[in-house]
Design an enzyme around this catalytic site. Structure first.
Site, mmCIF file in Angstrom:
data_model
loop_
_atom_site.group_PDB
_atom_site.id
_atom_site.type_symbol
_atom_site.label_atom_id
_atom_site.label_comp_id
_atom_site.label_asym_id
_atom_site.label_seq_id
_atom_site.Cartn_x
_atom_site.Cartn_y
_atom_site.Cartn_z
ATOM 1 N N GLU A 229 -11.381 3.599 6.377
ATOM 2 C CA GLU A 229 -10.938 4.439 7.487
ATOM 3 C C GLU A 229 -12.146 4.729 8.371
ATOM 4 O O GLU A 229 -13.202 5.115 7.874
ATOM 5 C CB GLU A 229 -10.348 5.738 6.917
ATOM 6 C CG GLU A 229 -9.616 6.582 7.925
ATOM 7 C CD GLU A 229 -8.153 6.170 8.146
ATOM 8 O OE1 GLU A 229 -7.716 5.116 7.639
ATOM 9 O OE2 GLU A 229 -7.466 6.914 8.867
ATOM 10 N N ARG B 12 5.193 -0.299 0.736
ATOM 11 C CA ARG B 12 5.003 1.135 0.552
ATOM 12 C C ARG B 12 5.525 1.467 -0.830
ATOM 13 O O ARG B 12 6.617 1.071 -1.200
ATOM 14 C CB ARG B 12 5.810 1.896 1.605
ATOM 15 C CG ARG B 12 5.516 3.387 1.658
ATOM 16 C CD ARG B 12 6.397 4.085 2.673
ATOM 17 N NE ARG B 12 6.109 3.708 4.058
ATOM 18 C CZ ARG B 12 5.070 4.156 4.747
ATOM 19 N NH1 ARG B 12 4.198 4.963 4.180
ATOM 20 N NH2 ARG B 12 4.881 3.789 5.991
ATOM 21 N N LYS C 84 -8.674 11.753 1.900
ATOM 22 C CA LYS C 84 -7.852 11.055 2.879
ATOM 23 C C LYS C 84 -8.467 11.337 4.247
ATOM 24 O O LYS C 84 -8.280 12.404 4.824
ATOM 25 C CB LYS C 84 -6.400 11.519 2.838
ATOM 26 C CG LYS C 84 -5.516 10.712 3.766
ATOM 27 C CD LYS C 84 -4.069 11.106 3.657
ATOM 28 C CE LYS C 84 -3.174 10.163 4.429
ATOM 29 N NZ LYS C 84 -3.513 10.039 5.844
ATOM 30 N N ARG D 266 -7.374 3.153 10.485
ATOM 31 C CA ARG D 266 -7.524 2.226 9.376
ATOM 32 C C ARG D 266 -8.142 0.938 9.902
ATOM 33 O O ARG D 266 -7.742 0.427 10.942
ATOM 34 C CB ARG D 266 -6.168 1.929 8.768
ATOM 35 C CG ARG D 266 -6.260 1.046 7.542
ATOM 36 C CD ARG D 266 -4.953 1.098 6.809
ATOM 37 N NE ARG D 266 -4.989 0.346 5.577
ATOM 38 C CZ ARG D 266 -4.093 0.507 4.627
ATOM 39 N NH1 ARG D 266 -3.121 1.379 4.767
ATOM 40 N NH2 ARG D 266 -4.159 -0.216 3.521
HETATM 41 P P1 AMP Z 1 -0.450 7.906 6.815
HETATM 42 O O1 AMP Z 1 -1.052 7.212 8.005
HETATM 43 O O2 AMP Z 1 -0.362 9.389 6.971
HETATM 44 O O3 AMP Z 1 0.801 7.250 6.359
HETATM 45 O O4 AMP Z 1 -1.470 7.730 5.613
HETATM 46 C C1 AMP Z 1 -1.907 6.486 5.205
HETATM 47 C C2 AMP Z 1 -3.225 6.162 5.859
HETATM 48 O O5 AMP Z 1 -4.265 7.004 5.402
HETATM 49 C C3 AMP Z 1 -3.751 4.792 5.520
HETATM 50 O O6 AMP Z 1 -3.097 3.797 6.257
HETATM 51 C C4 AMP Z 1 -5.201 4.904 5.874
HETATM 52 O O7 AMP Z 1 -5.351 4.613 7.248
HETATM 53 C C5 AMP Z 1 -5.506 6.373 5.696
HETATM 54 N N1 AMP Z 1 -6.482 6.680 4.626
HETATM 55 C C6 AMP Z 1 -7.461 7.605 4.720
HETATM 56 N N2 AMP Z 1 -8.178 7.684 3.589
HETATM 57 C C7 AMP Z 1 -7.659 6.780 2.732
HETATM 58 C C8 AMP Z 1 -7.972 6.391 1.399
HETATM 59 N N3 AMP Z 1 -8.956 6.964 0.705
HETATM 60 N N4 AMP Z 1 -7.203 5.416 0.835
HETATM 61 C C9 AMP Z 1 -6.201 4.840 1.526
HETATM 62 N N5 AMP Z 1 -5.865 5.166 2.793
HETATM 63 C C10 AMP Z 1 -6.573 6.128 3.398
#
Ligand code: AMP
Length: 596
Positions: A303, A421, A252, A257
């Site tokens: 990302e 989601r 992650k 994004r």
């Molecule tokens: P959050 O922003 O904490 O809700 O986490 C979701 C976000 O993690 C996504 O919208 C992406 O921007 C980011 N992200 C980073 N790595 C990945 C990945 N391998 N797959 C999907 N999302 C990712």
């Protein structure tokens, strides 16, 4: 349609906060207008002239609008600004000033179409003389408006319409007005919106042909798709349980994004998570994507993360945020904050819309679609089936500078759910600890040659702590940040006396630097926190077998500890106690051992 009728509805919408009431006002309104007029009506309702991702802006500043109100109402500017101080809203001021008999000119009533096209003219005017033109159009509109009409025109022009109507209320209303109010119809309208990000387009289609009309709305290059979102889990065993024992874990990455649209010909467009176009802010990605993606058209997601080109390591998210929203200094920032895009999904692959394919198929496509380049890479992924396996991958992700892992479902139903989601994607992040309070004195045991600007010099150094019990030097970081040009120039000479051909026996590390040094030179570094790493060997095995301690986001403080020799550097024991003194939720919640 008369603008006055729309304004009457605006007033009713503004007066309520009840979603059902809003919906019924909207249903009546939508049914009243011909389908061709619906898009502009829907955009106006949202305070826009076009779908948001097109970024059409009126470019009317407060002062300019105030001047227009003054002229249109034949009022001194001072009176206008005094009034705004009292009302707090130039729209209300315009309404009040027009209500005075001297303000009103009296003319043909405004039509919605007219207001829309005049506002569009304001948005389209740019360059020399555009301010005067914007004012003139605004003055004419206000002068012809009734007091309440003027209020909304002014608010709109300032981007402060704020009727409180949310997108999903419009979705509700469209399905109730043109299909039925049932769940399925609503879901179909929402799905069309999620795939096109254009409520005006959806409105026109559903108004003309009902639900069947929505099927004509296809995914298209240049029109962003609302991003799929992730649920969260408490720990890694929770993740595996929800994924029925088997999942694709991905790093992650902590960045921005990006949804990249690569047409067959023409230029690449990049959209942010909120669907703003951000192409101009990342010209190097725009340029490199057509090389990295070799089937077109394509829509891919990833990302965008800041990287240190010297060490190839990821940098903290805050650095990339410096590149958002910038209009100037783009070239300098591009150099100062180099980025890399890690791709994790594909939504369009040549002629094939792939959103309805299960994730494993999309990932396979992505692997054959992407050719790694300097700035575009595939997200690191591993299929795991047990908690220890997941834990190892998680540690690896953290050690690589990521904020955790993303688990992706491998089930048949794991399609790309635009705008939704759900537990098809589960994020599991490490809790953030406080920045490491203390600095660390590391011993230089190796160096890596630099690239690009640092070509011909050292780009990064390998540092170790001292373990007096075993009389050895255990690596804990590779540091490439915090060096100014002068320091970089002097590095080879400073380290030359200690250069050796092979790894000294006393040095323990999982890395293979270009040059080895006898442990002698000590330098001070700081970092974000200490984490467990499969590569570094500081205190290896003391917390978890096969993992040593690593300093995340290390940076040279600029201070050489010439007052210390290698044996006086920070010790493994000290590093361990620093690690333990960190506030660490991570081990507790991820099912790993709590360090004692
Ligand atoms: P959050 O922003 O904490 O809700 O986490 C979701 C976000 O993690 C996504 O919208 C992406 O921007 C980011 N992200 C980073 N790595 C990945 C990945 N391998 N797959 C999907 N999302 C990712």
């Amino acid at each position: 349609m008369q603008f006055a009728d729309l304004v009457a509805d605006y007033e009713r919408l503004e007066a309520t906060s009840k979603r059902l009431e809003m919906r019924s006002i909207l249903v009546d309104l939508f049914r009243k207008v011909p389908p061709a007029q619906l898009p502009s009506l829907v955009y106006l309702m949202q305070g826009e002239l076009r779908p948001e991702f097109e970024g059409v802006e009126l470019g009317v500043a407060d002062s300019l609008a105030a001047r227009a109100v003054a002229q249109a109402t034949h009022t001194p500017e001072k009176t206008v600004s005094d009034s705004v101080r009292r009302t707090g809203d130039l729209g209300t001021t315009a309404e009040e000033l027009l209500a005075k008999p001297s303000g009103r000119l009296g003319a043909e009533p405004l039509k919605v179409d007219e207001v829309y096209s005049e506002l569009t003219r304001i948005a389209a005017s740019s360059g020399e003389g555009s301010q005067e033109l914007k004012i003139r159009i605004l003055v004419e509109l206000i002068a012809r408006a009734t007091p309440p009409e003027a209020k909304y025109i002014v608010r709109f022009a300032l981007g402060k319409l704020r009727l409180g109507v949310r997108e999903m209320t419009i979705v509700d209303a469209l399905s109730a007005a043109f299909a039925d109010a049932g769940k399925e119809a609503r879901a179909a309208v929402e799905a069309a919106y999620n795939r096109s990000s254009d409520l005006g387009l959806v409105a026109e289609h559903v108004a003309r042909h009902g639900l069947a009309g929505l099927r004509e709305i296809k995914i298209e290059v240049g029109r962003p798709i609302r991003p799929m979102l992730a649920e969260r889990a408490l720990n890694l065993s929770d993740v595996l349980e929800r994924m029925h024992g088997r999942t694709a874990l991905e790093y992650k990455y902590d960045g921005l994004r990006v949804q990249a649209h690569i047409p067959s010909g023409g230029t690449v467009k990049l959209f942010s998570r909120r669907l703003d176009e951000i192409s101009t802010q990342f010209p190097e990605l725009v340029k490199e994507l057509p090389t990295a993606i070799h089937r077109r058209p394509a829509i891919v997601e990833g990302e965008c993360v800041p990287v240190d080109p010297e060490t190839d390591e990821l940098r903290p998210f805050q650095e990339v945020s410096r590149r958002r929203g910038r209009k100037h200094d783009l070239a300098r920032l591009q150099e100062e904050v180099p980025v890399r895009l890690f791709l994790f999904d594909v939504l369009l692959d040549g002629p094939t819309v792939t959103v309805d394919e299960p994730f494993p198929e999309r990932r396979k496509r992505l692997e054959t679609l992407v050719k790694d380049t300097e700035r575009v890479r595939l997200a690191t992924q591993k299929i795991v089936e047990s908690v220890p396996e997941a834990q190892r991958f998680f540690d690896e992700a953290i050690a690589a500078g990521c904020e955790g892992v993303m688990a992706k479902s491998l089930a048949a139903g794991s399609t790309y759910r635009a705008g939704a989601r759900g537990f098809w994607w589960i994020k599991y992040k490490r809790e953030y600890t406080h920045a490491l309070a203390d600095s660390i004195d590391g011993v230089v045991v190796g160096a890596f040659y630099g690239h690009g600007r640092r070509g011909g010099r050292y780009g990064a150094l390998l540092l170790a702590v001292y373990n007096p019990d075993k009389d050895r030097f255990e690596s804990f970081c590779k540091v490439g940040s915090g060096f100014d040009d002068a320091t970089l120039d002097r590095l080879p000479a400073k380290l030359k006396p200690y250069e050796v051909k092979e790894r000294p026996e006393s040095v323990l590390t999982g890395l293979e630097p270009d040059v080895w040094f006898r442990p002698a030179v000590v330098m001070e570094v700081r970092g974000a926190e200490l984490t467990l790493s499969p590569i570094h060997r500081a205190g290896v095995g003391l917390i978890r077998p096969d993992a040593g301690l690593a300093l995340r986001f290390p940076r040279f403080t600029g201070r050489w500890r010439d007052d210390k020799d290698a044996a006086n550097a920070t010790t493994t024991k000290e590093l361990l106690s620093l690690y333990r003194s960190q506030v660490r939720q991570i081990s507790k919640s991820s099912g790993g051992e709590e360090p004692t």
